[in-house]
Design an enzyme around this catalytic site. Structure first.
Site, PDB file in Angstrom:
ATOM      1  NE  ARG A  65      43.179  33.363  42.010  1.00 48.79           N
ATOM      2  CZ  ARG A  65      41.849  33.345  41.995  1.00 48.79           C
ATOM      3  NH1 ARG A  65      41.157  34.460  42.152  1.00 48.79           N
ATOM      4  NH2 ARG A  65      41.220  32.202  41.836  1.00 48.79           N
ATOM      5  CG  ASP A  70      47.407  35.917  30.335  1.00 48.28           C
ATOM      6  OD1 ASP A  70      46.516  35.490  29.553  1.00 48.28           O
ATOM      7  OD2 ASP A  70      48.375  36.591  29.935  1.00 48.28           O
ATOM      8  CB  VAL A  73      43.681  29.842  30.288  1.00 45.34           C
ATOM      9  CG1 VAL A  73      42.583  29.487  29.295  1.00 45.34           C
ATOM     10  CG2 VAL A  73      43.283  29.422  31.702  1.00 45.34           C
ATOM     11  N   GLY A  75      48.424  29.908  27.491  1.00 40.98           N
ATOM     12  CA  GLY A  75      49.718  30.573  27.645  1.00 40.98           C
ATOM     13  C   GLY A  75      49.568  32.049  27.988  1.00 40.98           C
ATOM     14  CG  ASP A  77      46.992  34.284  25.174  1.00 37.19           C
ATOM     15  OD1 ASP A  77      46.613  34.371  26.372  1.00 37.19           O
ATOM     16  OD2 ASP A  77      46.311  33.748  24.292  1.00 37.19           O
ATOM     17  CB  SER A  79      43.496  34.749  26.440  1.00 36.43           C
ATOM     18  OG  SER A  79      44.187  33.891  27.332  1.00 36.43           O
ATOM     19  CG  ASN A  96      38.882  33.972  35.329  1.00 32.79           C
ATOM     20  OD1 ASN A  96      39.868  33.676  35.982  1.00 32.79           O
ATOM     21  ND2 ASN A  96      38.840  33.981  34.021  1.00 32.79           N
ATOM     22  CG  HIS A 194      48.031  30.647  47.601  1.00 36.52           C
ATOM     23  ND1 HIS A 194      47.621  29.360  47.412  1.00 36.52           N
ATOM     24  CD2 HIS A 194      47.624  31.320  46.488  1.00 36.52           C
ATOM     25  CE1 HIS A 194      46.989  29.253  46.248  1.00 36.52           C
ATOM     26  NE2 HIS A 194      46.980  30.421  45.667  1.00 36.52           N
ATOM     27  CB  THR A 195      52.800  34.762  51.311  1.00 38.16           C
ATOM     28  OG1 THR A 195      53.096  35.453  52.529  1.00 38.16           O
ATOM     29  CG2 THR A 195      53.296  35.610  50.154  1.00 38.16           C
ATOM     30  CG  ASP A 245      50.475  34.887  55.715  1.00 36.33           C
ATOM     31  OD1 ASP A 245      50.383  34.561  56.917  1.00 36.33           O
ATOM     32  OD2 ASP A 245      51.512  35.375  55.227  1.00 36.33           O
ATOM     33  CG  ASP A 253      55.140  37.321  55.063  1.00 37.29           C
ATOM     34  OD1 ASP A 253      54.548  36.366  54.513  1.00 37.29           O
ATOM     35  OD2 ASP A 253      54.629  37.972  55.984  1.00 37.29           O
TER      36      ASP A 253
HETATM   37  C1  HEM Z   1      49.002  25.700  42.393  1.00 39.17           C
HETATM   38  C2  HEM Z   1      47.758  25.883  42.022  1.00 39.17           C
HETATM   39  C3  HEM Z   1      46.896  26.989  42.526  1.00 39.17           C
HETATM   40  C4  HEM Z   1      45.614  26.866  42.935  1.00 39.17           C
HETATM   41  C5  HEM Z   1      44.790  25.601  42.952  1.00 39.17           C
HETATM   42  C6  HEM Z   1      45.168  28.171  43.353  1.00 39.17           C
HETATM   43  C7  HEM Z   1      43.900  28.455  43.814  1.00 39.17           C
HETATM   44  C8  HEM Z   1      43.499  29.669  44.318  1.00 39.17           C
HETATM   45  C9  HEM Z   1      42.190  29.953  44.838  1.00 39.17           C
HETATM   46  C10 HEM Z   1      41.040  28.968  44.877  1.00 39.17           C
HETATM   47  C11 HEM Z   1      42.184  31.225  45.293  1.00 39.17           C
HETATM   48  C12 HEM Z   1      41.053  31.960  46.006  1.00 39.17           C
HETATM   49  C13 HEM Z   1      40.016  32.484  45.069  1.00 39.17           C
HETATM   50  C14 HEM Z   1      38.841  32.997  45.858  1.00 39.17           C
HETATM   51  O1  HEM Z   1      38.105  32.176  46.419  1.00 39.17           O
HETATM   52  O2  HEM Z   1      38.660  34.224  45.955  1.00 39.17           O
HETATM   53  C15 HEM Z   1      43.492  31.758  45.049  1.00 39.17           C
HETATM   54  C16 HEM Z   1      43.879  33.031  45.378  1.00 39.17           C
HETATM   55  C17 HEM Z   1      45.109  33.550  45.058  1.00 39.17           C
HETATM   56  N1  HEM Z   1      46.102  32.930  44.343  1.00 39.17           N
HETATM   57 FE1  HEM Z   1      46.176  30.982  43.851  1.00 39.17          FE
HETATM   58  N2  HEM Z   1      46.184  29.059  43.200  1.00 39.17           N
HETATM   59  C18 HEM Z   1      47.265  28.393  42.693  1.00 39.17           C
HETATM   60  C19 HEM Z   1      48.478  28.940  42.351  1.00 39.17           C
HETATM   61  C20 HEM Z   1      48.770  30.280  42.422  1.00 39.17           C
HETATM   62  C21 HEM Z   1      49.934  30.903  41.844  1.00 39.17           C
HETATM   63  C22 HEM Z   1      50.976  30.191  40.990  1.00 39.17           C
HETATM   64  C23 HEM Z   1      49.875  32.217  42.167  1.00 39.17           C
HETATM   65  C24 HEM Z   1      50.841  33.319  41.820  1.00 39.17           C
HETATM   66  C25 HEM Z   1      52.136  33.171  41.756  1.00 39.17           C
HETATM   67  C26 HEM Z   1      48.692  32.409  42.971  1.00 39.17           C
HETATM   68  C27 HEM Z   1      48.314  33.598  43.547  1.00 39.17           C
HETATM   69  C28 HEM Z   1      47.136  33.802  44.229  1.00 39.17           C
HETATM   70  C29 HEM Z   1      46.828  35.038  44.925  1.00 39.17           C
HETATM   71  C30 HEM Z   1      47.749  36.225  45.075  1.00 39.17           C
HETATM   72  C31 HEM Z   1      45.544  34.889  45.438  1.00 39.17           C
HETATM   73  C32 HEM Z   1      44.741  35.934  46.222  1.00 39.17           C
HETATM   74  C33 HEM Z   1      43.845  36.704  45.288  1.00 39.17           C
HETATM   75  C34 HEM Z   1      43.062  37.837  45.951  1.00 39.17           C
HETATM   76  O3  HEM Z   1      43.397  38.285  47.054  1.00 39.17           O
HETATM   77  O4  HEM Z   1      42.084  38.294  45.323  1.00 39.17           O
HETATM   78  N3  HEM Z   1      48.029  31.223  43.075  1.00 39.17           N
HETATM   79  N4  HEM Z   1      44.267  30.794  44.450  1.00 39.17           N
HETATM   80  C1  NAG Z   2      35.874  39.884  36.575  1.00 38.22           C
HETATM   81  C2  NAG Z   2      34.851  39.127  35.870  1.00 38.22           C
HETATM   82  O1  NAG Z   2      34.675  39.248  34.682  1.00 38.22           O
HETATM   83  N1  NAG Z   2      34.112  38.303  36.615  1.00 38.22           N
HETATM   84  C3  NAG Z   2      33.075  37.495  36.050  1.00 38.22           C
HETATM   85  C4  NAG Z   2      33.394  36.035  36.305  1.00 38.22           C
HETATM   86  O2  NAG Z   2      32.345  35.236  35.869  1.00 38.22           O
HETATM   87  C5  NAG Z   2      31.068  35.501  36.448  1.00 38.22           C
HETATM   88  C6  NAG Z   2      30.075  34.510  35.893  1.00 38.22           C
HETATM   89  O3  NAG Z   2      30.514  33.205  36.085  1.00 38.22           O
HETATM   90  C7  NAG Z   2      30.637  36.935  36.191  1.00 38.22           C
HETATM   91  O4  NAG Z   2      29.437  37.207  36.871  1.00 38.22           O
HETATM   92  C8  NAG Z   2      31.740  37.869  36.685  1.00 38.22           C
HETATM   93  O5  NAG Z   2      31.410  39.198  36.349  1.00 38.22           O
END
Ligand code: HEM
Ligand code: NAG
Ligand code: NAG
Ligand code: NAG
Ligand code: NAG
Ligand code: NAG
Length: 327
Positions: A65, A70, A73, A75, A77, A79, A96, A194-195, A245, A253
């Protein structure tokens, strides 16, 4: 509500990003960019990542993710890795809060600085790590283009304006991808990320309790699934986490498409993939058991596409010495 803010700033953001991304291009990236300057670069990354993921498979998801955040926002880079300095960085933005694994990136950087000081960018590390974590949890592998350089700016407001909301609809998602030169196919393929991984309740709770502000639920979410999610996310709970998932959230998967086709995609953005004929066809095709081979191949292609977004190459930017700090 962060999500509402994200939606309302959408058009402002559109104008801004069209301008910024127009100036950028992917020239200068190639597979094997470090062949001469640091031939062991990719091996060093892999050697660092494999044991980390073997020990903590749940870190694969946030590291994948991180590359996405990266690239969307400013590109790809690096950031997203910068710490706040005089002002708040992307890292501090609400979307974040749930990013994890920065210490893994630092570990890779330290190993690379030892092998080839000042050569490999943090932006490239994110792209290589994203590939290696996916491969390490039984997902595909692909050839990663390298040659990105690191930016010097990271700004909380830009993260808030540019990251797509989980409450976005298909029009907003397609537009967000298109602004970055990414197609509807890239959208449906990369959403397959999101798998793996987890989400906090706040990223989807309104779908369970207050979808349009009238105490209603999201009609695009399976009511049986809503009942299950409500157990995990009681009213007002923000901190609990759920697997996106369930049962295979640490294995890469193609179950994601089965979930979405059954109206069990966790986010409104996942469910929205059924609202466009092209993305819907992809979901339905890959919800069958035949799907995974082509999804795996497609995922590598779309990750390469994503890795080209607004990159800095040539003499632009810098090669950071530490990923959290500009030189
Ligand atoms: C299409 C637009 C997308 C939206 C709106 C979106 C939104 C989100 C949100 C809201 C979460 C959960 C954050 C949380 O509550 O902890 C999440 C998790 C995640 N996203 Fe996305 N996402 C998008 C696209 C992507 C893409 C393109 C990737 C990678 C190819 C990706 C990979 C992941 C992964 C792996 C997680 C799990 C992170 C973890 O386990 O900490 N997402 N995403
Ligand atoms: C990983 C990281 O820097 N998380 C920060 C995301 O932003 C919040 C405030 O909005 C910080 O409390 C987290 O440390
Ligand atoms: C960046 O910030 C994190 C979290 O505040 C901190 O642990 C880390 O040491 C900082 N890195 C550098 C290089 O200052
Ligand atoms: C961060 O970005 C916003 C919006 O583009 C801008 O108004 C602000 O001046 C920037 N902040 C810094 C410190 O550059
Ligand atoms: C998507 O959301 C935008 C902004 O709220 C709205 O203008 C548009 O009509 C919506 N599109 C669809 C297909 O729901
Ligand atoms: C549902 O949303 C509306 C409008 O935003 C708000 O006024 C109301 O308090 C919310 N209800 C609950 C139970 O959160």
């Amino acid at each position: 509500m962060p999500s509402l803010k994200l939606c309302s700033s959408f058009f402002l953001q559109l104008i801004f990003t069209l301008f910024v991304f127009d100036l950028a291009n992917a020239q200068g990236l190639k597979v094997g960019f470090y062949e001469e300057t640091c031939p062991q670069a990719e091996a060093v990354v892999k050697k660092t990542i494999v044991p980390v993921i073997a020990e903590a498979p749940s870190l694969a998801a946030p590291l994948l993710r991180m590359h996405f955040h990266d690239c969307f926002v400013r590109g790809c880079d690096g950031s997203v890795l910068l710490n706040s300095s005089t002002h708040q960085a992307e890292k501090d933005a609400i979307p974040n809060q749930s990013l994890r694994g920065f210490e893994v990136i630092d570990r890779v950087k330290t190993a690379l600085e030892k092998a080839c000081p000042g050569v490999v960018s943090c932006a490239d590390i994110l792209a290589l790590v994203a590939r290696d974590v996916v491969t390490a949890i039984k997902g595909p592998s692909w050839q990663v283009e390298t040659g990105r350089r690191d930016g010097r700016v990271s700004n909380i407001s830009e993260a808030l304006a540019n990251l797509l909301s989980p409450f976005a609809n298909i029009t907003q998602l397609k537009a967000g991808f298109q602004q970055r030169g990414l197609s509807a196919k890239d959208l449906v393929v990369l959403s397959g990320g999101h798998t793996i991984g987890i989400s906090h309740c706040f990223s989807f709770a309104p779908r369970l309790y207050n979808f349009t502000g009238k105490g209603d639920t999201d009609p695009s979410l399976d009511p049986n699934y809503i009942a299950r999610l409500k157990v995990k996310c009681p009213p007002g709970a923000v901190a609990p986490i759920v697997e996106m998932d369930p049962g295979s959230s640490k294995i890469f998967d193609d179950d994601y498409y089965t979930m979405v086709s059954k109206r069990r995609g966790l986010f409104h953005s996942d469910a929205s993939l059924l609202d466009d004929s092209e993305t819907k066809a992809y979901v339905i095709n890959h919800a069958s058991t035949l799907g995974s081979a082509s999804f795996f191949e497609d995922f590598g292609v779309s990750m390469v596409n994503m890795g080209r977004v607004a990159v800095l190459t040539g003499k632009a930017g810098e090669i950071r010495k530490q990923c959290a700090l500009v030189n």
